[in-house]
Design a protein around this motif. Structure first.
Motif, PDB file in Angstrom:
ATOM      1  N   VAL A  66     -71.822  23.104  -9.418  1.00  0.00           N
ATOM      2  CA  VAL A  66     -72.158  22.570 -10.742  1.00  0.00           C
ATOM      3  C   VAL A  66     -70.931  22.136 -11.548  1.00  0.00           C
ATOM      4  O   VAL A  66     -71.082  21.552 -12.621  1.00  0.00           O
ATOM      5  CB  VAL A  66     -73.017  23.568 -11.556  1.00  0.00           C
ATOM      6  N   ASP A  69     -71.403  18.691 -12.279  1.00  0.00           N
ATOM      7  CA  ASP A  69     -72.336  18.441 -13.381  1.00  0.00           C
ATOM      8  C   ASP A  69     -71.657  18.587 -14.742  1.00  0.00           C
ATOM      9  O   ASP A  69     -71.899  17.794 -15.651  1.00  0.00           O
ATOM     10  CB  ASP A  69     -73.536  19.391 -13.284  1.00  0.00           C
ATOM     11  N   ASP A  73     -71.297  15.600 -17.369  1.00  0.00           N
ATOM     12  CA  ASP A  73     -71.748  15.820 -18.751  1.00  0.00           C
ATOM     13  C   ASP A  73     -70.612  15.527 -19.736  1.00  0.00           C
ATOM     14  O   ASP A  73     -70.815  14.873 -20.761  1.00  0.00           O
ATOM     15  CB  ASP A  73     -72.234  17.266 -18.900  1.00  0.00           C
ATOM     16  N   GLN A  90     -73.130  21.377  -2.955  1.00  0.00           N
ATOM     17  CA  GLN A  90     -74.290  21.341  -3.842  1.00  0.00           C
ATOM     18  C   GLN A  90     -75.230  22.516  -3.541  1.00  0.00           C
ATOM     19  O   GLN A  90     -76.274  22.348  -2.929  1.00  0.00           O
ATOM     20  CB  GLN A  90     -75.029  20.001  -3.692  1.00  0.00           C
ATOM     21  N   THR A 125     -79.681  16.436  -5.078  1.00  0.00           N
ATOM     22  CA  THR A 125     -78.748  16.707  -6.172  1.00  0.00           C
ATOM     23  C   THR A 125     -78.036  15.435  -6.606  1.00  0.00           C
ATOM     24  O   THR A 125     -78.004  15.090  -7.794  1.00  0.00           O
ATOM     25  CB  THR A 125     -77.707  17.765  -5.747  1.00  0.00           C
ATOM     26  N   ARG A 129     -78.344  13.129  -9.992  1.00  0.00           N
ATOM     27  CA  ARG A 129     -77.152  12.857 -10.803  1.00  0.00           C
ATOM     28  C   ARG A 129     -77.061  11.366 -11.107  1.00  0.00           C
ATOM     29  O   ARG A 129     -76.796  10.966 -12.244  1.00  0.00           O
ATOM     30  CB  ARG A 129     -75.894  13.328 -10.078  1.00  0.00           C
ATOM     31  N   TYR A 132     -79.729  10.448 -13.683  1.00  0.00           N
ATOM     32  CA  TYR A 132     -79.360  10.925 -15.020  1.00  0.00           C
ATOM     33  C   TYR A 132     -78.279  10.030 -15.623  1.00  0.00           C
ATOM     34  O   TYR A 132     -78.311   9.711 -16.809  1.00  0.00           O
ATOM     35  CB  TYR A 132     -78.876  12.375 -14.979  1.00  0.00           C
ATOM     36  N   PRO A 184     -81.887  21.136 -12.132  1.00  0.00           N
ATOM     37  CA  PRO A 184     -80.464  20.820 -11.983  1.00  0.00           C
ATOM     38  C   PRO A 184     -79.663  21.002 -13.262  1.00  0.00           C
ATOM     39  O   PRO A 184     -80.125  20.700 -14.357  1.00  0.00           O
ATOM     40  CB  PRO A 184     -80.455  19.368 -11.527  1.00  0.00           C
ATOM     41  N   LEU A 186     -77.096  19.360 -14.479  1.00  0.00           N
ATOM     42  CA  LEU A 186     -76.822  18.173 -15.275  1.00  0.00           C
ATOM     43  C   LEU A 186     -77.997  17.845 -16.189  1.00  0.00           C
ATOM     44  O   LEU A 186     -77.790  17.503 -17.356  1.00  0.00           O
ATOM     45  CB  LEU A 186     -76.479  16.964 -14.386  1.00  0.00           C
TER      46      LEU A 186
END
Length: 192
Positions: A66, A69, A73, A90, A125, A129, A132, A184, A186
């Motif tokens: 993570v 992530d 972010d 992951q 994963t 991502r 997103y 997840p 993220l």
């Protein structure tokens, strides 16, 4: 650093971040020996990292699980112009798939065998991502990073900011996650 400052002649500040102090000390020492002005390394966790100015580009290379992530972010929330991310390890969704006893029958062959489940979880994963990132206004490509003979962790997520005024709608990704019993990092971070 060389490409940006010497070839492209851009006055840039480049920050490297790692948890391991000995790695950071070595990198700072090397940057000093090579007279790489504007190349700085900090010890820290990306989940808690803040720098005095917003970055133009965030690059991650094998940030474990993570940590990728948190870096994505950070890039999104600081309106980065570009992101280059090579994820690693992951484990999060893989672990969540292991705990989900209600996997839809259609997905059982993808979650039944350890190695297949691990690869499926990695692909899920990174696909999430990418989605997103698109919802956050980025144009995203998933590319092969280098030849497969060099590393099995071989996905590069390349994202370029296209739209700064985006209304994020994660509903369809939430439905995918709900089907798989996945949550997840993220997605959780972006909804804060």
């Amino acid at each position: 650093h060389y490409f940006v400052t010497q070839v492209k002649k851009i006055d840039a500040e480049i920050i490297g971040l790692d948890l391991k102090k000995e790695v950071i000390d070595y990198c700072n020492k090397t940057a000093k020996i090579l007279d790489c002005k504007g190349l700085i390394f900090d010890t820290g966790n990306i989940a808690e990292y803040n720098y005095k100015s917003n970055p133009d580009i965030v690059i991650t290379l094998h940030a474990c699980d993570v940590a990728t992530d948190f870096a994505l972010d950070y890039a999104i929330k600081n309106n980065c112009s570009a992101i280059l991310s090579v994820p690693c390890c992951q484990h999060e969704i893989n672990n969540q798939l292991s705990k989900n006893k209600n996997i839809p029958e259609e997905f059982v062959p993808l979650t039944k065998y350890g190695l297949i489940k691990e690869r499926f979880a990695s692909l899920v994963t990174d696909a999430l991502r990418a989605e997103y990132l698109e919802q956050a206004g980025y144009s995203v490509q998933i590319l092969e990073f280098i030849d497969m003979e060099h590393t099995p962790k071989n996905i590069l997520i390349r994202a370029v900011k296209k739209n700064k005024d985006v209304k994020k709608n994660f509903e369809k990704y939430d439905n995918c996650c709900k089907t798989l019993g996945a949550d997840p990092m993220l997605g959780r971070l972006l909804k804060k």
